[in-house]
Design a protein around this motif. Sequence first.
Motif, short mmCIF file in Angstrom:
data_model
loop_
_atom_site.label_atom_id
_atom_site.label_comp_id
_atom_site.label_asym_id
_atom_site.label_seq_id
_atom_site.Cartn_x
_atom_site.Cartn_y
_atom_site.Cartn_z
N UNK A 129 0.83 -1.21 0.00
CA UNK A 129 0.00 0.00 0.00
C UNK A 129 0.87 1.26 0.00
N UNK A 130 1.98 1.20 0.73
CA UNK A 130 2.85 2.37 0.86
C UNK A 130 3.94 2.42 -0.22
N UNK A 131 4.00 1.34 -1.05
CA UNK A 131 5.03 1.27 -2.07
C UNK A 131 6.41 1.05 -1.52
N UNK A 132 6.52 0.37 -0.39
CA UNK A 132 7.80 0.13 0.26
C UNK A 132 8.41 -1.20 -0.19
N UNK A 133 9.74 -1.37 -0.07
CA UNK A 133 10.37 -2.65 -0.40
C UNK A 133 9.95 -3.74 0.58
N UNK A 134 10.13 -4.98 0.17
CA UNK A 134 9.67 -6.13 0.97
C UNK A 134 10.81 -6.80 1.75
N UNK A 135 11.99 -6.20 1.74
CA UNK A 135 13.16 -6.88 2.30
C UNK A 135 13.16 -6.96 3.81
N UNK A 136 12.28 -6.23 4.48
CA UNK A 136 12.27 -6.25 5.95
C UNK A 136 11.18 -7.17 6.51
#
Length: 558
Positions: A129-136
Amino acid sequence: MKILFTTLHAKYVHASLALPYLAVSAPQLPGVEYRILELTINEHPDVLLAKLHAEQADVVLFSCYIWNTELTLKLASDLKQLQPSAFIALGGPEVSFGAFDLMVRNPSVDCIVRGEGETTCRELIGALHRGQPLDEIAGLTYREGEEVIANPERGAMAHLDDIPSPFSASLVDLKKPLVYYETSRGCPFSCAFCMSSIEQGVRSFSMERIKKDLLILIEAGAQTVKLADRTFNFDAGRANEIWRFILEHNRGSKFHFEIAAELLTEDNLALLAQVPAGVFRFEIGVQSGGEETLAKVERKSSLEKLYGKVARLKATTGVTVHLDLVAGLPGESLEGFLASVQGLFALGADHIQVEPLKVLKGTAMRGIARKEGYAYSEAAPYKILRTPWLSFDDIRRIEGISRLLDQVCNSGRFTASLHEFASHFPLSQLFSMAAEFLEGEGVNGNLSLAALFEAVWRFAGNALTGEGLERLRDALCYDFCLTGYPSGNTPPFFDKLRQTVESPLPARPASTPGERIRQYRRCFARDYRTFPWREEATGITFVYRSAPGEGLKVQVII
């Protein structure tokens, strides 16, 4: 942004538990719409694809199991062709292991949620939703360009009550004939062939939460509640408190529990003696009647205690007893398997289920299978093909026995016939002989009721002669009369000349509006209405009642 939670059930009657858990745990974000879509593997793939496409979801999360993953992957691939921008995620026990290889082979899959999904899915949706990376995000395997990346594992949730109740949120379809519910996660046993062995220990919802959810199910009139707990009675006192709560509040629902019979206490048995017949069903995993075989798969169980507690359940309670066997465990031959089956017959189980071993991903059984030289299917459901102790033909025989147990024994339609057969053969030998006979005839699937009666008669003609065959014919005719009014084309063993008896039909029973009543009277060589049977010619009257929406009811006049 639209999020779709979906799965393919094995049957329409099932109501999902996983999807409502994910939906109720999802973050409340502006502009985000959530939708649950439950489908079945029995629908045509084009129809399933049309339903998925019609949702026009931005994110599609599929819940995957051994029975639906192959079709799910096909649908995911087709959906990606229609909606290239859709983000497709998979989760569930079938894809939590070997996730990297699965994503390499299936480019339509954008990520896989490994293990327990509530927290991981919540974080995944928030990041998308926020367009953030998935690495965390722990517990996630995802695609980044041409690369597939596996994040670290996520630990199990410490407090299950942190998951909001999907029942309080009205996210579970309680009108389905079968509703799943869980009060705990994990299992005290560590059986090598079971997915539950991967998780150490047992976690429970609070008693307050459990009672609140159960009350919702009971007040909604849920038909059958199947507890998904792997070993419901891991804590005897806790089990008693829940059983007592159900007894005090139940309004007609039925409950199915998986239990370890050897863990039942005297207090448990005393309480269970108060349960009305048919309200509780206990599924008990015996798995094998061989102590050495059980030890090889880390099944720490005392068969003596287990059998003793099952005998107590049958003798002192109205609980329906369902016993399970797994065929193909290390060290068990066909002869050993038949001995295991015979042991369950001796217990008088209401239902016996036999399944060939499935060498599931992620279980210790995979290592045992490699070490011992097992052959098993590389595709789901990973069923064994050969073991050092069972040939492929042996496994085919076991599958035939399994089908016959379900159709002939578990159905309850051949009670008199099985009693008669048991006077000639041990029942395990009988089912083995019958499976071999039908395999020779080319009969490999489930049969209609009429075809099943005829098949039993053909087998009887091959296995019995003389007086034994005539006694079986008589018992089979009695069982046949209990299935429906004998008119039209009756099976070849059914001699209508025996219909006429010296005494007339009794007075016609009273009927209700819209109800149809028929009567049939027949002379049998013995009286099957009580057991042991009276060995004298007896006229028996059957009353057949049928009404719209209620099906057929058969009454035997005493």
